[in-house]
Design a protein around this motif. Structure first.
Motif, PDB file in Angstrom:
ATOM      1  N   PRO A 113       0.807  -1.227   0.000  1.00  0.00           N
ATOM      2  CA  PRO A 113       0.000   0.000   0.000  1.00  0.00           C
ATOM      3  C   PRO A 113       0.836   1.271   0.000  1.00  0.00           C
ATOM      4  CG  PRO A 113      -0.821  -1.575   1.615  1.00  0.00           C
ATOM      5  CD  PRO A 113       0.491  -2.104   1.141  1.00  0.00           C
ATOM      6  N   VAL A 114       2.097   1.185   0.426  1.00  0.00           N
ATOM      7  CA  VAL A 114       2.949   2.369   0.450  1.00  0.00           C
ATOM      8  C   VAL A 114       3.047   2.999  -0.936  1.00  0.00           C
ATOM      9  CG1 VAL A 114       5.057   1.014   0.096  1.00  0.00           C
ATOM     10  CG2 VAL A 114       5.201   3.272   1.163  1.00  0.00           C
ATOM     11  N   ILE A 115       2.981   2.178  -1.981  1.00  0.00           N
ATOM     12  CA  ILE A 115       3.078   2.710  -3.343  1.00  0.00           C
ATOM     13  C   ILE A 115       1.888   3.618  -3.643  1.00  0.00           C
ATOM     14  CG2 ILE A 115       3.126   2.090  -5.790  1.00  0.00           C
ATOM     15  CD1 ILE A 115       4.483  -0.521  -5.015  1.00  0.00           C
ATOM     16  N   GLY A 116       0.699   3.212  -3.169  1.00  0.00           N
ATOM     17  CA  GLY A 116      -0.501   3.991  -3.436  1.00  0.00           C
ATOM     18  C   GLY A 116      -0.458   5.373  -2.823  1.00  0.00           C
ATOM     19  N   TRP A 117      -0.140   5.460  -1.526  1.00  0.00           N
ATOM     20  CA  TRP A 117      -0.181   6.788  -0.912  1.00  0.00           C
ATOM     21  C   TRP A 117       1.085   7.606  -1.170  1.00  0.00           C
ATOM     22  CZ3 TRP A 117       3.594   7.620   2.671  1.00  0.00           C
ATOM     23  CH2 TRP A 117       4.058   6.542   3.433  1.00  0.00           C
ATOM     24  N   MET A 118       2.183   6.956  -1.514  1.00  0.00           N
ATOM     25  CA  MET A 118       3.367   7.728  -1.862  1.00  0.00           C
ATOM     26  C   MET A 118       3.191   8.462  -3.190  1.00  0.00           C
ATOM     27  SD  MET A 118       5.738   7.802   0.407  1.00  0.00           S
ATOM     28  CE  MET A 118       7.272   8.178  -0.434  1.00  0.00           C
ATOM     29  N   LYS A 119       2.347   7.897  -4.073  1.00  0.00           N
ATOM     30  CA  LYS A 119       2.080   8.572  -5.342  1.00  0.00           C
ATOM     31  C   LYS A 119       1.393   9.918  -5.135  1.00  0.00           C
ATOM     32  CE  LYS A 119       1.634   4.489  -8.325  1.00  0.00           C
ATOM     33  NZ  LYS A 119       0.691   3.683  -9.150  1.00  0.00           N
ATOM     34  N   ILE A 120       0.577  10.016  -4.107  1.00  0.00           N
ATOM     35  CA  ILE A 120      -0.174  11.251  -3.872  1.00  0.00           C
ATOM     36  C   ILE A 120       0.426  12.073  -2.733  1.00  0.00           C
ATOM     37  CG2 ILE A 120      -2.312  10.217  -4.720  1.00  0.00           C
ATOM     38  CD1 ILE A 120      -3.182   9.899  -1.779  1.00  0.00           C
ATOM     39  N   TYR A 121       1.636  11.699  -2.298  1.00  0.00           N
ATOM     40  CA  TYR A 121       2.241  12.395  -1.165  1.00  0.00           C
ATOM     41  C   TYR A 121       2.555  13.845  -1.537  1.00  0.00           C
ATOM     42  CZ  TYR A 121       4.938  13.065   3.097  1.00  0.00           C
ATOM     43  OH  TYR A 121       5.379  13.504   4.319  1.00  0.00           O
ATOM     44  N   LYS A 122       2.041  14.784  -0.737  1.00  0.00           N
ATOM     45  CA  LYS A 122       2.258  16.212  -0.971  1.00  0.00           C
ATOM     46  C   LYS A 122       3.407  16.679  -0.083  1.00  0.00           C
ATOM     47  CE  LYS A 122      -2.693  16.754  -1.858  1.00  0.00           C
ATOM     48  NZ  LYS A 122      -3.955  17.424  -1.431  1.00  0.00           N
ATOM     49  N   VAL A 123       4.582  16.726  -0.677  1.00  0.00           N
ATOM     50  CA  VAL A 123       5.795  17.002   0.104  1.00  0.00           C
ATOM     51  C   VAL A 123       5.702  18.353   0.803  1.00  0.00           C
ATOM     52  CG1 VAL A 123       8.288  17.297  -0.018  1.00  0.00           C
ATOM     53  CG2 VAL A 123       7.172  15.559  -1.434  1.00  0.00           C
ATOM     54  N   LYS A 124       5.317  19.391   0.088  1.00  0.00           N
ATOM     55  CA  LYS A 124       5.297  20.745   0.664  1.00  0.00           C
ATOM     56  C   LYS A 124       4.263  20.874   1.780  1.00  0.00           C
ATOM     57  CE  LYS A 124       6.907  23.105  -3.513  1.00  0.00           C
ATOM     58  NZ  LYS A 124       6.604  24.139  -4.539  1.00  0.00           N
ATOM     59  N   GLU A 125       3.147  20.166   1.661  1.00  0.00           N
ATOM     60  CA  GLU A 125       2.070  20.315   2.638  1.00  0.00           C
ATOM     61  C   GLU A 125       2.181  19.326   3.790  1.00  0.00           C
ATOM     62  OE1 GLU A 125      -1.796  20.348   0.848  1.00  0.00           O
ATOM     63  OE2 GLU A 125      -1.072  21.357  -0.955  1.00  0.00           O
ATOM     64  N   TRP A 126       2.712  18.131   3.521  1.00  0.00           N
ATOM     65  CA  TRP A 126       2.658  17.064   4.525  1.00  0.00           C
ATOM     66  C   TRP A 126       3.981  16.790   5.228  1.00  0.00           C
ATOM     67  CZ3 TRP A 126      -0.552  12.757   1.540  1.00  0.00           C
ATOM     68  CH2 TRP A 126      -1.850  13.242   1.327  1.00  0.00           C
ATOM     69  N   LEU A 127       5.092  17.053   4.578  1.00  0.00           N
ATOM     70  CA  LEU A 127       6.371  16.594   5.129  1.00  0.00           C
ATOM     71  C   LEU A 127       6.663  17.205   6.493  1.00  0.00           C
ATOM     72  CD1 LEU A 127       8.861  14.877   4.783  1.00  0.00           C
ATOM     73  CD2 LEU A 127       9.952  16.773   3.563  1.00  0.00           C
ATOM     74  N   LEU A 128       6.488  18.523   6.631  1.00  0.00           N
ATOM     75  CA  LEU A 128       6.782  19.167   7.913  1.00  0.00           C
ATOM     76  C   LEU A 128       5.894  18.603   9.021  1.00  0.00           C
ATOM     77  CD1 LEU A 128       8.320  21.286   9.514  1.00  0.00           C
ATOM     78  CD2 LEU A 128       6.581  22.972   8.836  1.00  0.00           C
ATOM     79  N   LYS A 132       0.336  12.869   8.781  1.00  0.00           N
ATOM     80  CA  LYS A 132      -0.495  12.660   7.591  1.00  0.00           C
ATOM     81  C   LYS A 132      -0.384  11.242   7.049  1.00  0.00           C
ATOM     82  CE  LYS A 132      -1.617  17.027   7.544  1.00  0.00           C
ATOM     83  NZ  LYS A 132      -2.973  17.482   7.938  1.00  0.00           N
ATOM     84  N   THR A 133       0.802  10.640   7.171  1.00  0.00           N
ATOM     85  CA  THR A 133       1.045   9.309   6.615  1.00  0.00           C
ATOM     86  C   THR A 133       1.957   8.532   7.552  1.00  0.00           C
ATOM     87  OG1 THR A 133       3.008   9.984   5.377  1.00  0.00           O
ATOM     88  CG2 THR A 133       0.877  10.255   4.279  1.00  0.00           C
ATOM     89  N   GLN A 134       2.317   7.334   7.138  1.00  0.00           N
ATOM     90  CA  GLN A 134       3.224   6.514   7.929  1.00  0.00           C
ATOM     91  C   GLN A 134       4.677   6.982   7.826  1.00  0.00           C
ATOM     92  OE1 GLN A 134       2.977   4.285  10.245  1.00  0.00           O
ATOM     93  NE2 GLN A 134       0.745   4.304  10.197  1.00  0.00           N
ATOM     94  N   VAL A 135       4.923   8.067   7.094  1.00  0.00           N
ATOM     95  CA  VAL A 135       6.244   8.699   7.168  1.00  0.00           C
ATOM     96  C   VAL A 135       6.510   9.127   8.607  1.00  0.00           C
ATOM     97  CG1 VAL A 135       7.594  10.709   6.457  1.00  0.00           C
ATOM     98  CG2 VAL A 135       6.304   9.418   4.759  1.00  0.00           C
ATOM     99  N   ALA A 136       5.462   9.598   9.288  1.00  0.00           N
ATOM    100  CA  ALA A 136       5.597   9.956  10.704  1.00  0.00           C
ATOM    101  C   ALA A 136       5.964   8.725  11.525  1.00  0.00           C
ATOM    102  CB  ALA A 136       4.294  10.570  11.216  1.00  0.00           C
ATOM    103  N   GLY A 137       5.343   7.571  11.218  1.00  0.00           N
ATOM    104  CA  GLY A 137       5.679   6.338  11.926  1.00  0.00           C
ATOM    105  C   GLY A 137       7.114   5.927  11.689  1.00  0.00           C
ATOM    106  N   LEU A 138       7.590   6.063  10.450  1.00  0.00           N
ATOM    107  CA  LEU A 138       8.974   5.708  10.146  1.00  0.00           C
ATOM    108  C   LEU A 138       9.950   6.616  10.887  1.00  0.00           C
ATOM    109  CD1 LEU A 138      10.735   3.818   8.424  1.00  0.00           C
ATOM    110  CD2 LEU A 138      10.693   5.564   6.631  1.00  0.00           C
ATOM    111  N   LEU A 139       9.624   7.899  10.964  1.00  0.00           N
ATOM    112  CA  LEU A 139      10.485   8.832  11.693  1.00  0.00           C
ATOM    113  C   LEU A 139      10.481   8.522  13.193  1.00  0.00           C
ATOM    114  CD1 LEU A 139       9.599  12.170   9.864  1.00  0.00           C
ATOM    115  CD2 LEU A 139      11.739  10.899   9.738  1.00  0.00           C
TER     116      LEU A 139
END
Length: 712
Positions: A58-73, A399-406
């Motif tokens: 599933p990571v492929i699905g939500w990474m395609k729509i990942y909004k770096v400028k809005e979500w990364l911080l 916003k995503t599991q990027v937070a979980g990975l961090l």
């Protein structure tokens, strides 16, 4: 319909089933057999193969729509905050598993990394869960007790007591992971439907009592051996009360201070959550303070308190599970697999509804199965999610599991580099943190009087017995009944499945939905999903409308938008959408607007809201013979969502027993009112057509002078 009076007369032939079918031609529909379903399930083409491959990652699905400028911080801030809490809870919950504290850091790292790639939830924080830790601890102390020899298990030779316990915990985790993976591959994620809210709350509340008792020895500074088996709770309390006079005063004082401060600040976080940018991480703050004070005043030597002690740097090499332990723990591993998945799926479902995305129960089983197998190979214990930790990840902007990975990276930094700073931390602090986080589970005691007052059978009988009968008797039918949309047979007061007949009348904007089975905890989600398939998701529409309304109010305030009469017009160029949050559970608030908004019309400033083509929804409850407490709560929530998107709901042919139950359970309020219930389907339809006389046929029949006949 009699002109000027709410009375009607129906004139139609008297029908038997045969005579009705002779007069009204029925449409032949090919119904799929079990063999057809099996063939379809095992059929494969390029598109289906691609979707299956993508569903496993599933990571492929939500990474395609990942909004770096809005979500990364937001993900970075959330990941750091969650990581700090995960470190503390990993150490604390490890005590429940009767393992050395630093192994909790392993459980907060390895499963998170795997879930990042395989999980479908974007907001849950994977890692130790107190109930699972307690279940592991009961197995650990049974096979490797505090006093006396360990069980006769091949592979224990030459290992210390802690090493034996770690081997037991990792082996049972590996076995639970295999079970979860197998259930996921066999597509049995629906099993969680048969765990009602009442059952889960009862189980977690009972577990919370055991957790509370197990932590008393750390809070009081007593040496209490781990006890497993029947009445272990009573025996543990007996030992604690016998030793109560030997309590360590320093431990008691530290624990009380921690619990009082954390409790107060958590209450302030809840009360002012709309004003605080992020919740105050009071547990982390108090842990740092306690650790510093313990080191500065040498609490271990001066007051004899028990501390975390040396935390080894780095990770240990992978180990293979012990097959002998598999044989000894298979009975305990299965409920661990179910509980871990059920809790995580329930929390994930809450956040998926709130943030408008879907989760897959079968893929969640696969994700947790692989996570536990991988983690167990590196001496981690079973992972699920903790509500408090997931709340931190979501409320701090994740916003995503990027937070979980961090958060996993933060745990890794502590494990590899700064773990030595936690060595002087008193175990009483960890015990206090565990106890204070039990508040939510212990508050579920309040449900017992509610259930007893509202529905004594549901409180006493349903949960142990109806669970079993629901699985055995209603497995195939009640879980997935054949719902249908009805339509009126012209010239009669008869309503049939709209797909079966051609001579039907369907007023525009009206849907008639029939649920041909009892509604209870196992099929409430199915009932809701079938209603959503009518064309719109009320919660999604409400969310979009609230977001659009916030933007319209901003445009009006800045003068970029104005009302001319009842219509809204653009004055200047559209502005970018604001980032304000809205309360999705609240109806749309028009108080600051000079007029209401036609949400189905074209909106200004490129605002897009899903249209709702239904103005009236009729629920035919003629075949609904039973509603349990879970279904009542779910039905009321669904009705409110529909009402708040301006859809009128009518329930017809409801059994008198169910109506009495609705009244006794305080089902009705200012929004959900008894006036929505009608005796028959025909009564409700005539009421709707009188209230919405837009249809041509409706107007024709209403204008027949002095007619006593109704023809829909």
């Amino acid at each position: 319909m009699r002109t000027g009076a709410r009375q009607y007369v129906v004139a139609r032939p008297l029908y038997s089933e045969d005579s009705f079918n002779e007069k009204h031609n029925k449409v032949y529909r090919h119904r799929k057999t079990m063999l057809d379903h099996v063939r379809q399930y095992f059929s494969c083409d390029a598109k289906r193969a691609k979707n299956a491959a993508l569903s496993l990652l599933p990571v492929i699905g939500w990474m395609k729509i990942y909004k770096v400028k809005e979500w990364l911080l937001s993900d970075v801030v959330s990941g750091i905050s969650t990581g700090l809490v995960a470190v503390l809870q990993g150490l604390a919950y490890c005590l429940l598993a009767s393992l050395p504290p630093w192994y909790g850091l392993f459980a907060a790292f390895f499963p998170v990394v795997i879930y990042f790639f395989l999980g479908t939830s974007r907001h849950i924080s994977v890692g130790p869960f107190p109930v699972l830790c307690l279940m592991i601890g009961s197995v650990v102390t049974r096979l490797v007790p505090d006093e006396g020899p360990a069980a006769n298990i091949t592979g224990f030779e030459g290992l210390t007591r802690d090493e034996q316990r770690v081997l037991v915990a990792s082996s049972i985790t590996f076995l639970a992971g295999i079970m979860q993976l197998a259930m996921g591959l066999l597509q049995v994620g629906f099993v969680v439907m048969y765990l009602s809210d009442t059952l889960v709350s009862g189980f977690t509340t009972a577990a919370a009592i055991h957790i509370l008792v197990s932590q008393l020895k750390f809070v009081l500074g007593l040496q209490v051996p781990g006890i497993s088996g029947p009445l272990s709770l009573i025996y543990t309390l007996e030992i604690i009360f016998n030793q109560i006079t030997s309590s360590n005063v320093c431990d008691v004082v530290i624990s009380l201070i921690i619990m009082v401060v954390v409790f107060i600040v958590k209450e302030l976080n809840d009360r002012f959550k709309s004003k605080l940018p992020v919740p105050i991480p009071i547990e982390v703050i108090m842990t740092v303070i306690a650790c510093g004070v313990s080191y500065a005043f040498d609490f271990k030597t001066r007051y004899g308190i028990e501390v975390v002690g040396q935390i080894p740097k780095g990770y240990e090499p992978p180990v293979a599970p012990n097959l002998h332990i598999f044989q000894e723990t298979a009975v305990e591993a299965f409920p661990m697999a179910i509980v871990g998945f059920a809790v995580a799926f329930s929390v994930a479902k809450v956040y998926s509804i709130k943030h408008d995305y879907t989760i897959d129960g079968n893929q969640e089983l696969i994700a947790f199965g692989v996570s536990n197998i991988f983690g167990a190979s590196f001496k981690a214990f079973a992972a699920s999610t903790a509500l408090s930790r997931s709340a931190v990840q979501e409320s701090t902007g994740g916003k995503t599991q990027v937070a979980g990975l961090l958060s996993a990276i933060i745990v890794m930094i502590v494990t590899l580099a700064v773990g030595f700073l936690l060595e002087p931390l008193p175990k009483s602090v960890l015990g206090a943190v565990v106890i204070i986080n039990l508040k939510g589970m212990l508050m579920q005691f309040g449900e017992i009087p509610y259930l007893w007052r509202r529905d004594k059978p549901d409180c006493v009988r349903q949960q142990p017995t109806y669970q079993l009968s629901g699985i055995l008797l209603f497995f195939s039918f009640v879980r997935s009944p054949r719902c249908s949309l009805l339509a009126n047979i012209r010239g009669t007061d008869i309503y049939k499945d709209r797909k079966d007949y051609t001579s039907i009348y369907e007023p525009e904007g009206v849907k008639i939905f029939r649920m041909p089975s009892p509604i209870f905890f196992a099929n409430m989600d199915f009932f809701r999903n079938k209603l959503v398939e009518l064309g719109f998701n009320p919660l999604r529409v409400l969310k979009k409308r609230n977001k659009a309304l916030n933007r319209i109010k901003k445009l009006l305030k800045k003068g970029d938008l104005c009302f001319i009469g009842p219509v809204i017009h653009r004055a200047l160029i559209p502005l970018s959408e604001g980032n304000g949050t809205e309360e999705l559970e609240q109806p749309v608030d028009y108080r600051e607007l000079p007029a209401r908004i036609d949400w189905n019309a074209r909106l200004p400033a490129n605002i897009v809201v899903p249209p709702v083509d239904v103005h009236s929804l009729v629920l035919d409850f003629a075949a609904v013979s039973f509603l349990d407490i879970t279904a009542l709560k779910g039905l009321k929530t669904l009705l409110k969502e529909l009402i708040r998107v301006e859809v009128e709901v009518y329930i017809v042919a409801c059994d008198q027993y169910i109506l009495e139950k609705l009244h006794s359970c305080c089902f009705f309020d200012d929004e959900v009112q008894p006036s929505m219930f009608f005796l028959t389907l025909h009564d409700a339809m005539l009421h709707i057509l009188e209230k919405h006389p837009e249809g041509e046929e409706n107007i024709k029949y209403r204008t027949v002078p002095r007619s006593l006949l109704t023809h829909l």
